[in-house]
Design an enzyme around this catalytic site. Structure first.
Site, mmCIF file in Angstrom:
data_model
loop_
_atom_site.group_PDB
_atom_site.id
_atom_site.type_symbol
_atom_site.label_atom_id
_atom_site.label_comp_id
_atom_site.label_asym_id
_atom_site.label_seq_id
_atom_site.Cartn_x
_atom_site.Cartn_y
_atom_site.Cartn_z
ATOM 1 N N LYS A 208 -11.617 -5.196 -2.562
ATOM 2 C CA LYS A 208 -12.491 -4.015 -2.647
ATOM 3 C C LYS A 208 -11.869 -2.922 -3.503
ATOM 4 O O LYS A 208 -12.574 -2.103 -4.068
ATOM 5 C CB LYS A 208 -12.712 -3.434 -1.240
ATOM 6 C CG LYS A 208 -13.610 -4.270 -0.359
ATOM 7 C CD LYS A 208 -13.556 -3.789 1.102
ATOM 8 C CE LYS A 208 -13.836 -4.941 2.043
ATOM 9 N NZ LYS A 208 -13.569 -4.668 3.447
ATOM 10 N N LYS B 233 -5.824 -11.261 -5.782
ATOM 11 C CA LYS B 233 -6.995 -11.647 -4.971
ATOM 12 C C LYS B 233 -8.159 -10.717 -5.300
ATOM 13 O O LYS B 233 -7.949 -9.565 -5.689
ATOM 14 C CB LYS B 233 -6.653 -11.571 -3.480
ATOM 15 C CG LYS B 233 -6.434 -10.178 -2.967
ATOM 16 C CD LYS B 233 -6.392 -10.098 -1.438
ATOM 17 C CE LYS B 233 -6.243 -8.629 -1.057
ATOM 18 N NZ LYS B 233 -6.158 -8.327 0.330
ATOM 19 N N LYS C 208 0.838 -1.205 0.000
ATOM 20 C CA LYS C 208 0.000 0.000 0.000
ATOM 21 C C LYS C 208 0.867 1.248 0.000
ATOM 22 O O LYS C 208 0.544 2.233 -0.675
ATOM 23 C CB LYS C 208 -0.932 0.007 1.222
ATOM 24 C CG LYS C 208 -2.086 -0.963 1.049
ATOM 25 C CD LYS C 208 -3.119 -0.831 2.135
ATOM 26 C CE LYS C 208 -4.150 -1.934 2.004
ATOM 27 N NZ LYS C 208 -4.904 -2.181 3.215
HETATM 28 P P1 TYM Z 1 -10.777 -6.929 5.293
HETATM 29 O O1 TYM Z 1 -11.996 -6.155 5.554
HETATM 30 O O2 TYM Z 1 -9.823 -6.422 4.277
HETATM 31 O O3 TYM Z 1 -11.133 -8.438 4.909
HETATM 32 C C1 TYM Z 1 -12.077 -9.134 5.657
HETATM 33 C C2 TYM Z 1 -11.850 -10.641 5.561
HETATM 34 O O4 TYM Z 1 -12.017 -11.104 4.232
HETATM 35 C C3 TYM Z 1 -10.885 -11.886 3.857
HETATM 36 N N1 TYM Z 1 -10.666 -11.711 2.412
HETATM 37 C C4 TYM Z 1 -10.550 -12.715 1.538
HETATM 38 N N2 TYM Z 1 -10.598 -14.063 1.686
HETATM 39 C C5 TYM Z 1 -10.451 -14.824 0.566
HETATM 40 N N3 TYM Z 1 -10.289 -14.286 -0.665
HETATM 41 C C6 TYM Z 1 -10.240 -12.962 -0.866
HETATM 42 N N4 TYM Z 1 -10.089 -12.465 -2.081
HETATM 43 C C7 TYM Z 1 -10.370 -12.110 0.268
HETATM 44 N N5 TYM Z 1 -10.377 -10.771 0.429
HETATM 45 C C8 TYM Z 1 -10.551 -10.542 1.746
HETATM 46 C C9 TYM Z 1 -9.746 -11.307 4.674
HETATM 47 O O5 TYM Z 1 -8.684 -12.228 4.789
HETATM 48 C C10 TYM Z 1 -10.440 -11.044 5.988
HETATM 49 O O6 TYM Z 1 -10.520 -12.227 6.771
HETATM 50 N N6 TYM Z 1 -7.220 -6.787 8.618
HETATM 51 C C11 TYM Z 1 -8.496 -7.472 8.481
HETATM 52 C C12 TYM Z 1 -9.558 -6.899 9.403
HETATM 53 C C13 TYM Z 1 -9.244 -7.091 10.856
HETATM 54 C C14 TYM Z 1 -9.184 -8.334 11.543
HETATM 55 C C15 TYM Z 1 -8.906 -8.016 12.912
HETATM 56 C C16 TYM Z 1 -9.325 -9.662 11.147
HETATM 57 C C17 TYM Z 1 -9.005 -6.114 11.766
HETATM 58 N N7 TYM Z 1 -8.822 -6.654 13.003
HETATM 59 C C18 TYM Z 1 -8.742 -8.997 13.866
HETATM 60 C C19 TYM Z 1 -9.169 -10.655 12.131
HETATM 61 C C20 TYM Z 1 -8.896 -10.321 13.467
HETATM 62 C C21 TYM Z 1 -8.901 -7.418 6.996
HETATM 63 O O7 TYM Z 1 -8.201 -7.769 6.152
HETATM 64 O O8 TYM Z 1 -10.082 -7.000 6.727
#
Ligand code: TYM
Length: 361
Positions: free
Chosen positions: A225, A222, A138
């Site tokens: 968003k 992947k 990023k």
């Molecule tokens: P975020 O909002 O970016 O993603 C949310 C969840 O979706 C999963 N994910 C995917 N899984 C499979 N294929 C994909 N293409 C894909 N895109 C997204 C992410 O792995 C995630 O599980 N940093 C975290 C948010 C967070 C969090 C936490 C998670 C903040 N605090 C504590 C676990 C525990 C995140 O990536 O969010």
């Protein structure tokens, strides 16, 4: 099945128990979060994370959060952030997160997340945080002027989220593996510095088959968003958009349906989505399409996705039509979350030497 929880709010033996009595069988705790950075979650979020959240509810003590503090790292407009917090919570509920079984809350409503982040900041190496690949990617895109301290600190806030609930398991997609490793390292560091029992060391729960759902236009990337809209299936997309996106998905060269992720990653991605949504094995799907062309598979998959998402869209709309009920669910979730977070934060802060010493347990 682990049965009914006998855990106190902080998941430790209840007060009054003899110190040397065997601890009662405790239900393991799961924690996870999703950022409210879009009006709709996408299929990667659902298959990679949310689907597992729902499945864990019967066997684990689950705590799930709309992580709005993390979303601040992309500088959202205040009104958009507020709308997306509700929209994200409504989608958790529509997917099957049950507020009677699990705690569902908004991260910023529990102040201990920011407080514990500060303590963990003081234990995290600058170089260690700088090695996080998501930060590196990023910050390369944004350039040094666009990068905030918040973005740099994102994984430490994530570690605080997890450690505050003494979570044993964290259901996430593959892209979060390195962040989970940092959470584990910080938990181990807390234990070695302040004594065993200061922090629970969490495990990532990553389901291999759906750990990385790929972009429909760029199968090496992947689904994300921030990707090109044509590469994403949003959970709230209308049927005609879903059909168009799947029909125009990149499916490599060749025409036959085969499982070859190395050479045909686009097709493998579609097969993976098909298998995850129907519960069929990839082998069975490949066998069913023997002698048929990609087009057949795409047509059927489009129908499967449309049918899977139609009730989800309806349920989300119902939750969003009653914001007062949604807010009540979230505020009761925040109260329950804070009960746990305050106890765990108190234990950790005391070991750092903050505030008065607690009497021995
Ligand atoms: P975020 O909002 O970016 O993603 C949310 C969840 O979706 C999963 N994910 C995917 N899984 C499979 N294929 C994909 N293409 C894909 N895109 C997204 C992410 O792995 C995630 O599980 N940093 C975290 C948010 C967070 C969090 C936490 C998670 C903040 N605090 C504590 C676990 C525990 C995140 O990536 O969010």
């Amino acid at each position: 099945m682990l049965g009914v929880s006998t855990a106190s709010p902080d998941n430790r033996p209840a007060a009054g128990q003899a110190p040397n009595a065997p601890a009662p069988a405790l239900v393991k705790r799961a924690f996870s979060g999703i950022q409210p950075t879009a009006d709709s979650l996408h299929l990667g979020n659902y298959l990679g994370a949310l689907k597992q959240w729902v499945a864990l509810q019967d066997d684990y003590d689950c705590v799930y959060s709309v992580v709005d503090l993390h979303a601040l790292t992309v500088s959202p407009e205040p009104e958009a952030l507020r709308r997306r917090v509700r929209a994200t919570a409504a989608q958790f509920l529509a997917a099957g997160v049950d507020p009677d079984k699990s705690i569902l809350f908004v991260q910023s409503q529990v102040p201990q997340h920011a407080q514990l982040t500060w303590l963990l900041n003081c234990l995290t190496g600058f170089g260690e945080a700088g090695r996080m690949t998501q930060f590196k990617d990023k910050s390369t895109k944004l350039g040094s002027q666009g990068v905030t301290v918040g973005l740099f600190d994102y994984p430490v806030l994530m570690a605080a989220d997890i450690l505050l609930y003494d979570a044993q398991v964290v259901p996430v997609g593959e892209d979060q593996r390195q962040h989970l490793e940092l959470s584990r390292t910080l938990a181990e560091r807390l234990n070695s510095r302040f004594g065993e029992g200061t922090a629970q060391v969490p495990e990532a729960l990553i389901v291999k088959a759906t750990a990385k759902i790929h972009d429909l236009q760029e199968p090496a990337a992947k689904m994300s968003k921030t990707g090109h809209p044509a590469g994403i299936i949003e959970l709230l997309d209308p049927p005609e958009v879903i059909v168009k996106r799947i029909k125009s998905a990149v499916t490599d060269s060749g025409t036959e349906v085969r499982w070859n992720p190395e050479e045909q990653p686009g097709l493998a991605n579609l097969l993976g989505i098909y298998a995850a949504l129907t519960g069929q094995s990839v082998e069975a799907i490949v066998a069913a399409y023997e002698g048929k062309m990609y087009g057949h598979l795409k047509q059927d998959l489009a129908q499967i996705v449309v049918e899977a998402l139609a009730p989800f869209r309806e349920r989300t709309a119902l939750y969003l039509a009653d914001p007062a009920q949604l807010d009540a669910i979230l505020s009761s979730g925040a109260q329950r979350a804070e009960q746990i977070a305050a106890t765990v934060y108190g234990r950790m802060a005391e070991r750092f030497g903050l505030g008065p010493e607690l009497p021995p347990a």
